[in-house]
Design an enzyme around this catalytic site. Structure first.
Site, PDB file in Angstrom:
ATOM      1  N   CYS A  22       1.470 -29.780  14.668  1.00  0.00           N
ATOM      2  CA  CYS A  22       2.735 -30.329  14.203  1.00  0.00           C
ATOM      3  C   CYS A  22       3.578 -30.791  15.396  1.00  0.00           C
ATOM      4  O   CYS A  22       3.269 -31.808  16.009  1.00  0.00           O
ATOM      5  CB  CYS A  22       3.453 -29.321  13.323  1.00  0.00           C
ATOM      6  SG  CYS A  22       4.811 -30.023  12.343  1.00  0.00           S
ATOM      7  N   HIS A  70      -0.786 -27.126   9.391  1.00  0.00           N
ATOM      8  CA  HIS A  70      -0.659 -25.850  10.108  1.00  0.00           C
ATOM      9  C   HIS A  70      -1.796 -24.887   9.774  1.00  0.00           C
ATOM     10  O   HIS A  70      -1.665 -24.045   8.875  1.00  0.00           O
ATOM     11  CB  HIS A  70       0.664 -25.182   9.740  1.00  0.00           C
ATOM     12  CG  HIS A  70       1.864 -25.823  10.342  1.00  0.00           C
ATOM     13  ND1 HIS A  70       2.491 -25.332  11.473  1.00  0.00           N
ATOM     14  CD2 HIS A  70       2.570 -26.922   9.982  1.00  0.00           C
ATOM     15  CE1 HIS A  70       3.532 -26.094  11.775  1.00  0.00           C
ATOM     16  NE2 HIS A  70       3.599 -27.070  10.881  1.00  0.00           N
ATOM     17  N   GLU A 105      -2.619 -22.266  11.350  1.00  0.00           N
ATOM     18  CA  GLU A 105      -2.233 -20.880  11.645  1.00  0.00           C
ATOM     19  C   GLU A 105      -1.611 -20.188  10.450  1.00  0.00           C
ATOM     20  O   GLU A 105      -1.493 -18.947  10.432  1.00  0.00           O
ATOM     21  CB  GLU A 105      -1.278 -20.829  12.851  1.00  0.00           C
ATOM     22  CG  GLU A 105       0.159 -21.230  12.575  1.00  0.00           C
ATOM     23  CD  GLU A 105       0.416 -22.724  12.557  1.00  0.00           C
ATOM     24  OE1 GLU A 105       1.588 -23.117  12.657  1.00  0.00           O
ATOM     25  OE2 GLU A 105      -0.562 -23.498  12.430  1.00  0.00           O
TER      26      GLU A 105
END
Length: 223
Positions: free
Chosen positions: A87, A196, A198
């Site tokens: 991002c 994302h 994660e």
């Protein structure tokens, strides 16, 4: 000794701790890196996390590109160090000219936050080799300036060289050219993506564990 993944914290970073947790879930050691410290502390790879570095003043990632730590990261990346920009980190990589193109305001002028379907296009990079080309995954997306743009020549080169890493499936959430959600450099060690991973490494939270492969790839563990 486990793989040591450095996670940079800039003023305004939001997802540095999430990225560090994802690295640990994958079996790596997470090492905190500070934006004002050029020392990479011997890490084996670096993650530039999501957030709003330096408040997104001027342009997203434009000031972070000049942080002291970035001089070291740019030099190390050009020598082969694996670097993942997520991002805002993707925006920083483009501003630092480690990746081509730019990220601009979403075409609908609205912040997007949703679970996003993606197709893995390149499963040979340092950060995607745990997947197979053609795999469809779901990971969260959250951005206001996530539209990937580049001139036609650059886009054609990315396509011809297999450097589109992931592509949006279904409705393009931010107007990215050719549905591009992530790209890599020619060497395959630097990857930037807007969604994302994660936030999708544990079944208890998020839409599942489809994002874990971005981190296990680095340590040779299949997704």
């Amino acid at each position: 000794m486990p793989t040591r993944i450095g996670v940079v914290t800039f003023p305004g970073s939001l997802d540095d701790r999430d990225a560090a947790r994802a690295a640990r879930v994958a079996g790596a050691e997470a090492v905190a890196l500070w934006h004002a410290d050029p020392d990479l502390h011997g890490v084996d790879a670096v993650i530039l996390p999501g957030g709003f570095s330096y408040g997104d003043y001027l342009r997203c990632g434009a000031i972070a590109r000049f942080a002291p730590v970035m001089d070291s990261i740019v030099a190390a990346a050009r020598d082969g160090l694996p670097v993942l920009g997520i991002c805002n980190g993707f925006q920083v990589l483009c501003e630092a000219h480690l990746l081509p193109g730019a990220l601009i305001r979403n075409s609908r002028r609205k912040f997007v936050c949703r679970d996003q379907r993606l197709r893995v296009e390149n499963a040979t990079t340092a950060w995607t080799n745990a997947y197979r080309a053609g795999d469809e995954i779901v990971i969260p997306l959250k951005n206001g300036e996530g539209g990937y743009v580049a001139d036609e020549r650059t886009l054609d080169e990315l396509e011809a060289e297999g450097r589109v890493v992931v592509r949006y499936l279904g409705d393009d959430p931010n107007g990215s050219y050719r549905g591009i959600a992530g790209i890599t450099n020619a060497a395959g060690n630097v990857v930037g993506l807007m969604p994302h991973p994660e936030h999708a490494v544990e079944a208890l939270t998020g839409p599942g564990t489809d994002g874990l492969g971005f981190f296990t790839s680095l340590i040779g563990v299949p997704a």
